[in-house]
Design an enzyme around this catalytic site. Structure first.
Site, PDB file in Angstrom:
ATOM      1  N   LYS B  79      -4.489   5.236   8.151  1.00  0.00           N
ATOM      2  CA  LYS B  79      -5.365   5.117   7.341  1.00  0.00           C
ATOM      3  C   LYS B  79      -6.575   4.308   7.106  1.00  0.00           C
ATOM      4  CE  LYS B  79      -5.576   5.406   2.022  1.00  0.00           C
ATOM      5  NZ  LYS B  79      -5.017   5.144   0.916  1.00  0.00           N
ATOM      6  N   SER B 154      -4.866   8.951  -2.400  1.00  0.00           N
ATOM      7  CA  SER B 154      -6.074   8.729  -1.601  1.00  0.00           C
ATOM      8  C   SER B 154      -5.542   8.769   0.022  1.00  0.00           C
ATOM      9  CB  SER B 154      -6.711   7.394  -1.814  1.00  0.00           C
ATOM     10  OG  SER B 154      -5.515   6.414  -1.396  1.00  0.00           O
ATOM     11  N   SER B 178      -0.846   6.746  -4.119  1.00  0.00           N
ATOM     12  CA  SER B 178      -1.618   7.240  -2.868  1.00  0.00           C
ATOM     13  C   SER B 178      -0.934   7.831  -1.416  1.00  0.00           C
ATOM     14  CB  SER B 178      -2.680   6.125  -2.702  1.00  0.00           C
ATOM     15  OG  SER B 178      -3.784   6.312  -3.564  1.00  0.00           O
TER      16      SER B 178
END
Ligand SMILES: [Zn+2]
Lengths: 491, 491
Positions: B79, B154, B178
């Site tokens: 990420k 996210s 997330s």
């Protein structure tokens, strides 16, 4: 008693920031001593505020703050936490400063100061930790004349403590005295070099006036930018007068922040209360709260050295004068040198005290002033100096010779006896040797001899001086006087 | 040896170990897959094929020298909130465009040490603020199950990349859901470990008291393998748990008979879709058939407040965490204005997206003088109440099982104009997030051909029980490593 004191009472509280003597910064492993370093060389992702970095508490800094708290009679909170103080400024890399808001490490202490009106106890509200900011260097482009600023982040994240006093101080002189005492303690316990000139110790002052007899405080003015004890004193004197005159004119004093302009010797308004920032403090989520247990505090207490006040009282009890005791405890190394010397001299305590004090306040102090060195580095160690004093006391060398021996030992670290022998400084003990010198003096100074016989007693002092000069101070002055008198009277 | 990208990490490890194929071949297969589908999915902000090939060669050497770990040679997506030294780290924001960090996050260090192969930095909602990955400054990610739909957020890029075969495992981060919500919406496994289990050092901070890194994989075993590599104490993160982490793979394949499962009533409201409810009910029935004691009487009445708590605390922390982005030291910088403050304003004005600005304002407001007590402080108090409810519940249950999200994946653009509707998508992941409990989401079936996730929440630092239940459930459901067919062409 100041000029305004008949009409108004001055209320002063001080906020002192002190840089702590740790190896590394508050939250990262960068060296805390950045003095003389090129800008932005003592930095890492943590103190640069890079994305994703996290602070790690410098335990030594917490220890030094706790020590300070103990030395200032504070209670150490069993539970303390860190908070973020939010404000944007380019010298603050994260956009917030890690500080402490409602749960400081230390609270509720005091510092005793001696003032013109006698002793006064100044309350210590709190001592808390915070990280230092970077520094802005303002420049002007020589070509365009445009101003610009550069940022040096070497100082960013250096460990600070803030010591906040109660509004217990009543005069600018007391404020200065408070700072002097505070600095003395900080240096004694070794938590900071506490030099105001280098910014290791910084002071902001809150000052307000109220009519004598009134209970509530007047509006508080915060004064900043004072870089020496003198500046603090002068700024407060200026403010006291400025506020008194304004009050005399019936004006209201606005609550504001003012800056001291040293070269103009005035304070100027920087910010009023209406513009005051909202720092939006909230608990620092990156750092767990601190918990102190009794065992930790006990070990800190045990490591606390004897503080100046206790030392002073002990020295007074030994029979030293106020001035002597005060001067001896001024720095820790002086007090410790004195005590070591006294112990080495030994024997009768009062006598040893007197001798040690005379030497430390005399020759030893002179050496420290002249060389600017610490007494710990004096080659004439208490052990050697005690030997020297012993010789002088036994009459093996005269007082004048002792000074010469000290200079030599302070220079070379040689044994005093060796110096005495090498330089032939031993007191002339044989009467024959001294009688010869006395006779030479009489023979060479007919006028003085005539004056003596004419009843001018002081003439003999001149002759003693001649003997001392001829023996390079090795003669016992009393003995020389006696021999001179005997020789002169026998004629 | 085509389609190597379809393997799970443990299958791939077996193939690498027995020399059926090399890490270079495995990586190439994955890179080819990226070439084929990335145009449609857009899971990555920064693909790193060159770095991946280098790391794959290194991995093959480790297999040759016998120093391979279960992660060695496994293609991994990271990420883009996770700092990777030398590889652009944007946090999905324009304001960090071009930021090449000079240091590594703890987790990146750990996966490199384990020999993983990083194929790219995955897409996310800017600074992890969002539930759909539409709030990325680098364009939205598309759900591999249906390219018209969001992948959740996210960590939408990390979940989509695993589901699309563009990497075998990925790292995500979970602040309010997330990891788990995008895992649910993409039909993969996402594990948010206990807060403090994985070091946050080098994770671009959003909500510091909530952020936690965790794995996203094709099955529970892969998630455990990744957590094994990244978990454990790190002295650079003071909130990192000092206890060593047990070997998590020991919990896989264990019998779950007699385990006590709580199913809280409150988790079947909030507009939960019928298809989601049906799939989760089936999973709960499966647990019963596996011998668990399921209690449907559990009530967690403060659940409904978790959303308010989260949307006060996370933005408050974010308002401070994002203050460092001023364009002075790194990343995007607008320097067209004439003054420093204007430059900073313009940098932030065009560097941050709308959702980030919204949350900075929310947080700034919640911390402001006069509002702090009513918002931030109250939120922390309610957070404690939620915490206690879970504590009480875990006295009676080994795990708590709930749906992960009330809905399956929704169309891109459907909720971008209604922040509150978007926030509600995290309603089932927020309570454990604000408490810091470990929770996993694993696929439990399809609704309208879209995956549904079931959530297993465990007690603090009891990742073992979570994995034990999740693995047994996964085995019984038989959904593991089910990858969607991606329609050719771009949407
Ligand atoms: Zn540093």
């Amino acid at each position: 008693m100041t000029a305004t004191a008949t009409r108004y009472e001055t209320i002063i509280g001080l906020e002192v920031h002190v840089q702590l003597l740790t190896n590394s910064k508050m939250f990262c492993s960068c060296a805390a001593d950045y003095s003389g370093a090129e800008p932005n060389t003592h930095v890492c992702p943590v103190c640069l505020g890079a994305p994703g970095v996290l602070p790690v508490i410098n335990e030594r800094a917490i220890e030094l703050i706790s020590l300070t708290g103990l030395a200032l009679h504070c209670s150490i909170a069993p539970f303390s936490k860190f908070d973020r103080k939010n404000y944007p400024y380019p010298d603050l890399p994260k956009g917030y400063q890690i500080s402490q808001y409602d749960l400081p490490i230390c609270a509720g202490g005091y510092l005793d100061v001696v003032t013109a009106d006698g002793p006064r106890r100044v309350g210590i509200t709190r001592i808390h930790m915070e990280e230092d900011t970077g520094r802005l260097l303002h420049r002007v482009d020589p070509v365009t004349g445009e101003g610009y600023s550069l940022i040096d982040l070497n100082r960013a994240g250096a460990p600070l403590m803030e010591i906040v006093s109660e509004p217990d101080i009543r005069t600018p002189a007391e404020a200065r005295e408070y700072l002097v005492r505070l600095r003395q303690i900080l240096r004694y316990i070794g938590v900071s070099t506490a030099n105001m000139e280098d910014g290791q110790m910084r002071c902001d002052a809150n000052i307000s006036l109220r009519p004598v007899g009134q209970a509530e405080f007047g509006a508080k003015v915060e004064v900043k930018n004072m870089n020496s004890f003198r500046a603090v004193h002068d700024a407060l004197v200026f403010e006291e007068l400025r506020q008194a005159e304004a009050l005399d004119r019936g004006e209201r004093i606005p609550q504001e922040t003012r800056g001291w302009v040293d070269d103009r010797a005035v304070t100027v308004s920087q910010r009023t209360k209406e513009e005051a920032s909202d720092y939006r403090y909230f608990p620092e989520p990156d750092l767990p709260p601190l918990r102190f247990n009794e065992a930790y505090l006990e070990s800190l207490r045990a490591s606390l050295p004897e503080l100046p006040e206790a030392k002073r009282n002990r020295f007074l009890a030994l029979g030293l004068s106020d001035h002597e005791a005060e001067t001896l405890v001024e720095t820790r190394d002086r007090a410790e040198f004195f005590e070591a010397l006294k112990a080495r001299i030994g024997g009768d305590e009062q006598r040893a005290t007197k001798l040690a004090a005379n030497w430390v306040l005399g020759e030893v102090g002179r050496w420290a002033n002249e060389t600017g060195q610490n007494l710990a580095d004096l080659p004439a160690t208490p052990e050697k100096l005690a030997k020297l004093i012993q010789m002088a006391e036994e009459g093996a060398i005269t007082a004048a010779a002792a000074k010469e021996v000290f200079s030599a030992v302070a220079e070379s670290g040689e044994d005093p006896a060796t110096v005495v022998e090498k330089r032939g400084l031993a007191t002339i003990s044989g009467d024959d040797e001294l009688t010869a010198v006395v006779r030479d003096a009489i023979a060479g100074n007919a006028q003085a001899v005539a004056d003596y016989h004419a009843g001018k007693e002081s003439a003999i002092k001149f002759l003693v001086g001649q003997v001392m000069r001829a023996t390079r101070g090795r003669a016992d002055p009393q003995k020389a006087t006696d021999l001179l008198a005997a020789e002169l009277d026998s004629k | 040896m085509s389609d190597l990208w379809r393997l799970t990490a443990h299958e791939a490890h077996e193939g690498l170990r027995t020399r059926q194929f090399s890490a270079v071949e495995l990586t190439q297969s994955t890179l080819d897959r990226i070439d084929a589908v990335e145009g449609a999915v857009h899971a990555f902000i920064t693909p790193t094929p060159e770095l991946a090939r280098q790391q794959a060669e290194e991995a093959d050497r480790r297999f040759a020298s016998g120093t391979a770990t279960p992660l060695t040679g496994i293609p991994v997506g990271v990420k883009d909130l996770i700092v990777t030294g030398g590889v652009q780290t944007t946090a999905g924001s324009r304001i960090l465009e071009g930021f090449n960090p000079p240091f590594d996050s703890h987790v990146y260090e750990q996966i490199r040490r384990a020999g993983a192969v990083m194929v790219g930095k995955t897409n996310l909602d800017e600074f992890a603020m969002g539930s759909s990955t539409e709030h990325s400054a680098y364009g939205p990610t598309h759900n591999p199950w249906n390219l018209e739909l969001v992948p959740g957020g996210s960590s939408g890029g990390s979940a989509a990349a695993v589901a699309a075969g563009e990497c075998i495992i990925s790292l995500g981060s979970d602040t309010g859901g997330s990891i788990r919500q995008p895992a649910a919406l993409c039909g993969v496994v996402g594990f948010d470990p206990t807060y403090g289990r994985v070091s946050r050092y080098g994770i671009v901070a959003f909500g510091s008291s909530l952020d936690q890194v965790g794995p996203i994989g094709r099955d529970v075993r892969d998630a455990a393998t990744m957590l094994d590599a990244i978990g454990g104490h790190d002295p650079r993160d003071s909130t990192s748990n000092p206890e060593p982490m047990p070997d998590l793979r020991q919990y896989l394949g264990q019998d779950i008979r007699g385990l006590r499962v709580g199913v809280p009533r409150e988790y079947f409201g909030y507009g939960i879709e019928d298809g989601v409810r049906a799939s989760v009910e089936k999973a709960i029935a499966t647990l019963e058939s596996l011998g668990c004691t399921v209690d449907r009487e559990l009530s967690l009445p403060s659940t409904e407040h978790a959303l308010a708590v989260y949307y006060l605390i996370a933005p408050s922390e974010a308002s401070a965490n994002l203050a460092r982005y001023d364009g002075v030291r790194y990343g995007f910088s607008d320097r067209d204005a004439s003054t420093m403050w204007e430059n900073i304003e313009h940098t932030r004005g065009s560097g941050f997206g709308a959702e980030v600005k919204r949350r900075i304002m929310l947080g700034t407001y919640a911390l402001s003088a006069g509002y702090y007590d009513a918002y931030y402080k109250k939120a922390q108090q309610v957070r404690t109440v939620i915490h206690r409810e879970f504590e009480e519940a875990f006295k009676r249950y080994d795990v708590i099982v709930t749906p992960t999200s009330p809905t399956v994946a929704f169309p891109i653009g459907a909720k971008t104009d209604d922040p509150y509707a978007m926030y509600l998508n995290d309603i089932f992941t927020l309570p454990s997030a604000v408490t810091g409990l470990p929770a996993i989401s694993l696929p439990c079936g399809l609704s309208d051909n879209l995956p549904v996730g079931v959530q297993v929440i465990g007690n603090f630092f009891d990742e073992g029980s979570v994995l034990r239940v999740a693995h047994a459930l996964e085995t019984a459901i038989g959904f593991a490593n089910r990858l969607p067919e991606i329609a050719p062409g771009t949407p």
